[in-house]
Design a protein around this motif. Structure first.
Motif, PDB file in Angstrom:
ATOM      1  N   GLN A 231       0.705  -1.040  -0.120  1.00  0.00           N
ATOM      2  CA  GLN A 231       0.211   0.213   0.486  1.00  0.00           C
ATOM      3  C   GLN A 231       1.138   1.040   0.177  1.00  0.00           C
ATOM      4  O   GLN A 231       1.467   0.839   1.066  1.00  0.00           O
ATOM      5  CB  GLN A 231      -0.314  -0.399   1.352  1.00  0.00           C
ATOM      6  N   ARG A 232       0.495   2.646  -1.212  1.00  0.00           N
ATOM      7  CA  ARG A 232       1.141   3.682  -1.159  1.00  0.00           C
ATOM      8  C   ARG A 232       0.056   4.634  -0.649  1.00  0.00           C
ATOM      9  O   ARG A 232      -1.398   4.501  -1.628  1.00  0.00           O
ATOM     10  CB  ARG A 232       2.120   3.690  -1.743  1.00  0.00           C
ATOM     11  N   ALA A 233       0.529   5.292  -0.127  1.00  0.00           N
ATOM     12  CA  ALA A 233      -0.371   6.661  -0.042  1.00  0.00           C
ATOM     13  C   ALA A 233      -0.715   7.351  -1.501  1.00  0.00           C
ATOM     14  O   ALA A 233       0.341   7.964  -1.900  1.00  0.00           O
ATOM     15  CB  ALA A 233       0.605   7.695   1.099  1.00  0.00           C
ATOM     16  N   GLY A 234      -2.103   7.640  -2.014  1.00  0.00           N
ATOM     17  CA  GLY A 234      -2.387   8.703  -3.010  1.00  0.00           C
ATOM     18  C   GLY A 234      -3.702   8.714  -3.417  1.00  0.00           C
ATOM     19  O   GLY A 234      -4.297   8.496  -3.362  1.00  0.00           O
ATOM     20  N   GLY A 235      -3.536  10.025  -2.657  1.00  0.00           N
ATOM     21  CA  GLY A 235      -4.782  10.792  -3.013  1.00  0.00           C
ATOM     22  C   GLY A 235      -5.197  10.810  -2.023  1.00  0.00           C
ATOM     23  O   GLY A 235      -4.637  10.341  -0.672  1.00  0.00           O
ATOM     24  N   ASN A 236      -7.338  10.571  -1.577  1.00  0.00           N
ATOM     25  CA  ASN A 236      -7.864   9.557  -1.028  1.00  0.00           C
ATOM     26  C   ASN A 236      -7.742   8.890  -0.810  1.00  0.00           C
ATOM     27  O   ASN A 236      -8.276   8.024   0.457  1.00  0.00           O
ATOM     28  CB  ASN A 236      -9.296  10.376  -1.855  1.00  0.00           C
ATOM     29  N   LEU A 237      -7.161   8.192  -1.330  1.00  0.00           N
ATOM     30  CA  LEU A 237      -7.293   6.106  -1.327  1.00  0.00           C
ATOM     31  C   LEU A 237      -5.767   5.750  -1.685  1.00  0.00           C
ATOM     32  O   LEU A 237      -5.050   6.147  -2.467  1.00  0.00           O
ATOM     33  CB  LEU A 237      -8.132   6.374  -2.564  1.00  0.00           C
ATOM     34  N   PRO A 238      -5.157   4.804  -1.074  1.00  0.00           N
ATOM     35  CA  PRO A 238      -3.591   4.257  -1.489  1.00  0.00           C
ATOM     36  C   PRO A 238      -3.984   3.421  -2.856  1.00  0.00           C
ATOM     37  O   PRO A 238      -4.929   3.354  -3.129  1.00  0.00           O
ATOM     38  CB  PRO A 238      -4.184   3.134   0.143  1.00  0.00           C
ATOM     39  N   GLU A 239      -2.810   3.827  -3.291  1.00  0.00           N
ATOM     40  CA  GLU A 239      -2.796   2.845  -4.396  1.00  0.00           C
ATOM     41  C   GLU A 239      -2.146   1.182  -3.410  1.00  0.00           C
ATOM     42  O   GLU A 239      -1.119   1.561  -3.183  1.00  0.00           O
ATOM     43  CB  GLU A 239      -1.707   4.167  -5.209  1.00  0.00           C
ATOM     44  N   VAL A 240      -2.380   0.502  -4.670  1.00  0.00           N
ATOM     45  CA  VAL A 240      -1.396  -1.029  -4.481  1.00  0.00           C
ATOM     46  C   VAL A 240      -1.006  -1.360  -5.503  1.00  0.00           C
ATOM     47  O   VAL A 240      -1.401  -1.261  -6.868  1.00  0.00           O
ATOM     48  CB  VAL A 240      -2.568  -2.064  -4.727  1.00  0.00           C
ATOM     49  N   GLU A 241       0.332  -1.440  -5.402  1.00  0.00           N
ATOM     50  CA  GLU A 241       1.614  -1.507  -6.030  1.00  0.00           C
ATOM     51  C   GLU A 241       2.043  -3.364  -5.997  1.00  0.00           C
ATOM     52  O   GLU A 241       2.041  -3.521  -4.626  1.00  0.00           O
ATOM     53  CB  GLU A 241       2.601  -1.360  -6.465  1.00  0.00           C
ATOM     54  N   THR A 242       2.076  -4.499  -6.682  1.00  0.00           N
ATOM     55  CA  THR A 242       2.569  -4.990  -6.680  1.00  0.00           C
ATOM     56  C   THR A 242       4.055  -5.780  -6.692  1.00  0.00           C
ATOM     57  O   THR A 242       5.036  -5.175  -7.981  1.00  0.00           O
ATOM     58  CB  THR A 242       2.253  -7.083  -7.470  1.00  0.00           C
ATOM     59  N   ARG A 243       5.148  -6.300  -5.558  1.00  0.00           N
ATOM     60  CA  ARG A 243       6.269  -5.999  -5.752  1.00  0.00           C
ATOM     61  C   ARG A 243       6.643  -7.601  -6.381  1.00  0.00           C
ATOM     62  O   ARG A 243       5.891  -8.493  -4.968  1.00  0.00           O
ATOM     63  CB  ARG A 243       6.908  -5.718  -4.649  1.00  0.00           C
ATOM     64  N   ILE A 244       7.408  -8.191  -6.649  1.00  0.00           N
ATOM     65  CA  ILE A 244       8.091  -9.366  -6.230  1.00  0.00           C
ATOM     66  C   ILE A 244       9.601  -9.274  -5.869  1.00  0.00           C
ATOM     67  O   ILE A 244      10.213  -9.388  -6.366  1.00  0.00           O
ATOM     68  CB  ILE A 244       8.137  -9.759  -7.886  1.00  0.00           C
ATOM     69  N   TYR A 245       9.717 -10.756  -5.359  1.00  0.00           N
ATOM     70  CA  TYR A 245      10.771 -11.294  -3.720  1.00  0.00           C
ATOM     71  C   TYR A 245      11.413 -12.454  -4.524  1.00  0.00           C
ATOM     72  O   TYR A 245      10.535 -13.773  -3.936  1.00  0.00           O
ATOM     73  CB  TYR A 245      10.921 -10.547  -2.948  1.00  0.00           C
ATOM     74  N   ASP A 246      12.854 -13.196  -4.567  1.00  0.00           N
ATOM     75  CA  ASP A 246      13.373 -14.214  -4.794  1.00  0.00           C
ATOM     76  C   ASP A 246      13.041 -14.274  -3.266  1.00  0.00           C
ATOM     77  O   ASP A 246      13.710 -14.227  -2.085  1.00  0.00           O
ATOM     78  CB  ASP A 246      14.289 -14.546  -5.721  1.00  0.00           C
ATOM     79  N   ILE A 247      12.898 -16.131  -2.958  1.00  0.00           N
ATOM     80  CA  ILE A 247      12.930 -16.532  -1.628  1.00  0.00           C
ATOM     81  C   ILE A 247      13.470 -17.724  -1.213  1.00  0.00           C
ATOM     82  O   ILE A 247      14.327 -18.614  -2.830  1.00  0.00           O
ATOM     83  CB  ILE A 247      11.343 -17.323  -1.252  1.00  0.00           C
ATOM     84  N   PRO A 248      14.933 -17.053  -0.283  1.00  0.00           N
ATOM     85  CA  PRO A 248      16.441 -18.405  -0.375  1.00  0.00           C
ATOM     86  C   PRO A 248      15.846 -19.225  -0.080  1.00  0.00           C
ATOM     87  O   PRO A 248      14.742 -19.769   0.679  1.00  0.00           O
ATOM     88  CB  PRO A 248      16.923 -17.250   0.067  1.00  0.00           C
ATOM     89  N   GLU A 249      16.279 -20.591   0.169  1.00  0.00           N
ATOM     90  CA  GLU A 249      15.438 -21.982   0.727  1.00  0.00           C
ATOM     91  C   GLU A 249      16.084 -21.394   2.161  1.00  0.00           C
ATOM     92  O   GLU A 249      16.963 -20.794   2.358  1.00  0.00           O
ATOM     93  CB  GLU A 249      16.809 -22.972  -0.248  1.00  0.00           C
ATOM     94  N   GLY A 250      14.799 -22.293   2.765  1.00  0.00           N
ATOM     95  CA  GLY A 250      15.219 -22.517   4.120  1.00  0.00           C
ATOM     96  C   GLY A 250      16.826 -23.537   4.393  1.00  0.00           C
ATOM     97  O   GLY A 250      16.649 -23.626   4.287  1.00  0.00           O
TER      98      GLY A 250
END
Length: 250
Positions: A231-250
């Motif tokens: 969630q990011r601030a954006g005017g009267n309503l928040p904006e939603v952007e999708t970010r992708i992260y690589d997951i290391p092995e546990g």
């Protein structure tokens, strides 16, 4: 926040564990007080018809700590897993009062509260008023919708709706037929603490891509990537952007 409806549904559930204050003291401040009271009165429940299990946050804590270690904006200690279904759809409560859904199978982590706020005002606001048979005001027409969108999350009703609406039936095969009854026919009914885990993540619409295992086992498996709606601030309503992260092995 209202847990009354969920308490009414408890008669159709199996009690997995009675919960005392000693079991929950560590979660004070991480979950709503109303949920703490529900745990103490009703315990941890499994709803067979919807395959929804209520859990304590420590079940997921090691998994979330590893998962969120790659996300600069999120801290695992701010999140608490409170329920999951047999497909690994997990309900996470954030201390800010936001509700997130985490898909254990695909690694999608979605801010449901931000998305609800973002979708509050439709493109055709005039048509919405017309369909409701209400005259659209010349000013402030969006204010009632914004007020509703910014209302606090009601975790109790969200979990109750997950029980009665059987959201597991939204998982479909390639022909649009619900996977759940097909998987039950193949593997048998889902018992408490069990999930249908993907063994072929690239084909989640095929029953041959699943196996039945325990939630503890499923939590030791990692998605290749974590897709996070931020969630990011954006005017009267928040904006939603999708970010992708690589997951290391546990």
């Amino acid at each position: 926040m209202n847990f009354g409806y969920l308490a009414e549904l408890a008669s159709g559930a199996t009690t997995l564990q009675r919960v005392t204050s000693g079991d929950t003291d560590a979660f004070i401040g991480r979950v709503p007080d109303e949920l703490m009271s529900f745990w103490h009165q009703n315990g941890l429940l499994f709803f067979p018809a919807s395959a929804l299990t209520l859990c304590l946050p420590d079940l997921y804590d090691p998994h979330l700590e590893h998962l969120m270690s790659v996300v600069p904006d999120l801290h695992a200690g701010d999140f608490a897993a409170v329920a999951y279904d047999c497909f690994g759809t997990t309900y996470l409560w954030q201390k800010t009062g936001h509700l997130w859904i985490y898909d254990l199978q695909t690694g999608l982590l979605d801010n449901q509260t931000a998305r609800r706020q973002l979708d509050a005002v439709p493109d055709d606001l005039a048509q919405l008023y017309a369909d409701a048979g209400v005259e659209m005001p010349l000013q402030g027409a969006e204010e009632p919708l914004l007020a509703l969108a910014n209302a606090p999350e009601d975790l109790g009703n969200t979990l109750a709706n997950a029980v009665v609406e059987s959201v597991i039936n939204g998982h479909l095969d390639a022909d649009g037929v619900p996977l759940f009854p097909q998987l039950v026919e193949r593997f048998g009914p889902v018992q408490e603490g069990q999930v249908f885990a993907l063994i072929h993540p690239d084909n989640r619409h095929d029953i041959n891509s699943y196996e039945k295992t325990t939630i503890s086992d499923a939590l030791t498996r990692w998605p290749f990537q974590l897709m996070v709606s931020i969630q990011r601030a954006g005017g009267n309503l928040p904006e939603v952007e999708t970010r992708i992260y690589d997951i290391p092995e546990g």
